[in-house]
Scaffold this motif. Structure first.
Motif, short mmCIF file in Angstrom:
data_model
loop_
_atom_site.label_atom_id
_atom_site.label_comp_id
_atom_site.label_asym_id
_atom_site.label_seq_id
_atom_site.Cartn_x
_atom_site.Cartn_y
_atom_site.Cartn_z
N THR A 183 24.15 65.51 25.46
CA THR A 183 23.01 66.43 25.38
C THR A 183 21.71 65.46 24.46
N GLU A 209 20.43 62.75 26.46
CA GLU A 209 19.06 63.60 27.08
C GLU A 209 18.37 63.55 26.32
N PHE A 210 18.69 64.02 25.00
CA PHE A 210 16.75 64.25 23.77
C PHE A 210 16.94 63.08 23.24
N LEU A 259 22.95 71.67 21.07
CA LEU A 259 21.82 71.84 21.38
C LEU A 259 20.75 72.77 19.83
N ARG A 295 10.05 68.19 23.62
CA ARG A 295 11.14 68.21 24.35
C ARG A 295 11.82 69.26 24.82
N LEU A 296 12.35 70.05 23.46
CA LEU A 296 13.16 71.05 23.77
C LEU A 296 12.40 72.12 24.18
N ARG A 347 12.65 71.92 27.80
CA ARG A 347 14.19 71.99 28.96
C ARG A 347 14.07 73.46 28.95
N ARG A 348 13.66 74.11 27.57
CA ARG A 348 14.57 74.87 28.01
C ARG A 348 12.87 76.26 28.68
N THR A 349 11.71 75.57 29.48
CA THR A 349 11.05 76.05 30.92
C THR A 349 11.34 75.58 31.78
N GLU A 350 12.15 74.31 32.02
CA GLU A 350 12.63 73.69 33.10
C GLU A 350 14.04 74.72 33.39
N THR A 351 14.77 74.91 32.05
CA THR A 351 15.96 75.56 33.03
C THR A 351 16.12 77.30 32.47
#
Length: 151
Positions: free
Chosen positions: A24, A27-28, A124, A140-141, A144-148
């Motif tokens: 994780t 990834e960031f 996270l 970026r965080l 990712r929240r929107t994507e998941t």
């Protein structure tokens, strides 16, 4: 800004459970220092590393340990950096003992604690802490929240 998070764990056998933290962070784009060191077997190594972590450019320390789970507390006692404890499953109580040992810190020595085997959430949370002063990381965080969302 250099973003560094230390991920330390009490035993080599903990590496596979802690791997989601490393994945994780990577990834960031957050640099991850990764090492086994034990509050019980190598206490001086833990003390030296943690006491110098801020000067070495770390912003957060993640500690994974099972059973007695003293690593996060031992780390928090040596620094004012945020310390996140990951209680690891194992032993007769399957991680509940580690959860209690990690979350029940004395006044003045806080340890943020995630779920048993919650290495990804620890990463996270570390990213959220770093994102307070890094708008790009915060973006970026949020992405990712929107994507998941909903998953």
């Amino acid at each position: 800004m250099s973003l560094r998070v230390a991920v330390i764990m009490g035993s080599q056998s903990d590496e596979s459970t802690m791997e989601p933290a490393r994945a994780t962070l990577e990834e960031f784009g957050v640099e991850c220092y990764w090492e086994v060191m034990s509050a019980h077997r190598t206490p001086e190594k833990v003390r030296r590393f943690v006491a110098g972590a801020r000067d070495a450019g770390f912003g957060v320390i993640i500690c994974g340990a099972g059973m007695a789970a003293h690593l996060a507390g031992a780390a928090a006692a040596q620094t004012t950096l945020p310390v996140i404890g990951v209680p690891l499953a194992g032993g007769a109580l399957n991680g509940v003992d580690a959860l209690y040992a990690t979350v029940q810190m004395p006044k003045g020595v806080p340890v943020a604690t995630v779920a048993i085997n919650g290495a990804m959430n620890a990463a996270l949370l570390a990213i959220q802490i770093l994102a307070v002063s890094d708008p790009e990381l915060a973006d970026r965080l949020a992405a990712r929240r929107t994507e998941t969302a909903g998953g």
